[in-house]
Scaffold this active site. Structure first.
Site: not given
Length: 224
Positions: A135, A153
């Site tokens: 991420k 996220d």
């Protein structure tokens, strides 16, 4: 105009077809034409550090902390050589500050030792850095370098399932589903757009379905 009302129970979520998914994303892009990363930074390294610090916290809080941090330690070399306790004290408001301070210092040291102080431009290299997962790597690649990637996220996870883009819960599996559904050159833009929608309307609790421009397309919409 027909007014909508919010029903009491959520609808069962069905997977959206590629056509419907595309329509929803186009409408969200129209709603947020200026969507961008909301972390403040001046260099790829500062973005990397800010993203590491943003775990389990808000961009608003991080943007209050990083000006002091980057004024004191603006680059990898300065953080690598800094007193760890001073870093901890600065980043304390971000939460989990012992681990975060250690991660950003070790990350800076590895950048200095292995990459001559430059933030690498590949996911494979970025994820070798302490505190950096897929991420975080995709945030840096997409925002700092314009290399497309999905930032899965909590907002992207939640909205991807609500909008019927995936039935998965694992971030890596969600990312693969999103990669299949949307053109590669749009991945970073669409990630940020979903994050904006999650922060401004499609909240974890009490999503504002009535005001949402895609409530007639969304399989989870509470507006009827």
């Amino acid at each position: 105009m027909v007014k909508t009302k919010i029903s009491g129970q959520p609808k069962p979520v069905k997977q959206s077809s590629p056509t419907v998914a595309g329509k929803m994303m186009r409408e969200l892009c129209k709603l947020y034409p200026d969507a961008k990363c909301e972390l403040d930074y001046k260099t790829p390294f500062q973005l990397l550090v800010a993203t590491i610090l943003s775990a389990q916290n808000t961009d608003v809080t991080i943007n209050k902390v990083t000006p002091h941090l980057f004024k004191r330690f603006p680059d990898p070399k300065s953080i690598a050589e800094a007193d760890l306790d001073e870093i901890k004290e600065i980043v304390k408001p971000t939460g989990y500050y012992n681990a975060k301070a250690t991660n950003i210092q070790n990350c800076a040291r590895k950048l200095v030792e292995n990459f001559r102080g430059a933030v690498p431009k590949s996911q494979e290299e970025l994820v070798t850095l302490p505190g950096v997962g897929v991420k975080t790597a995709n945030v840096v690649l997409g925002v700092a370098y314009g290399i497309p990637g999905w930032t899965v996220d909590t907002h992207v996870q939640r909205l991807s399932k609500r909008l019927g883009f995936t039935i998965e819960s694992d971030p890596l599996k969600i990312e693969k589903d999103l990669q299949k559904l949307f053109p590669k050159h749009d991945w970073s833009k669409l990630s940020i757009t979903l994050i904006w929608h999650g922060r401004r309307m499609c909240f974890a609790r009490k999503p504002n379905c009535e005001a949402c421009p895609i409530n007639q397309l969304c399989p989870s919409s509470l507006a009827v």
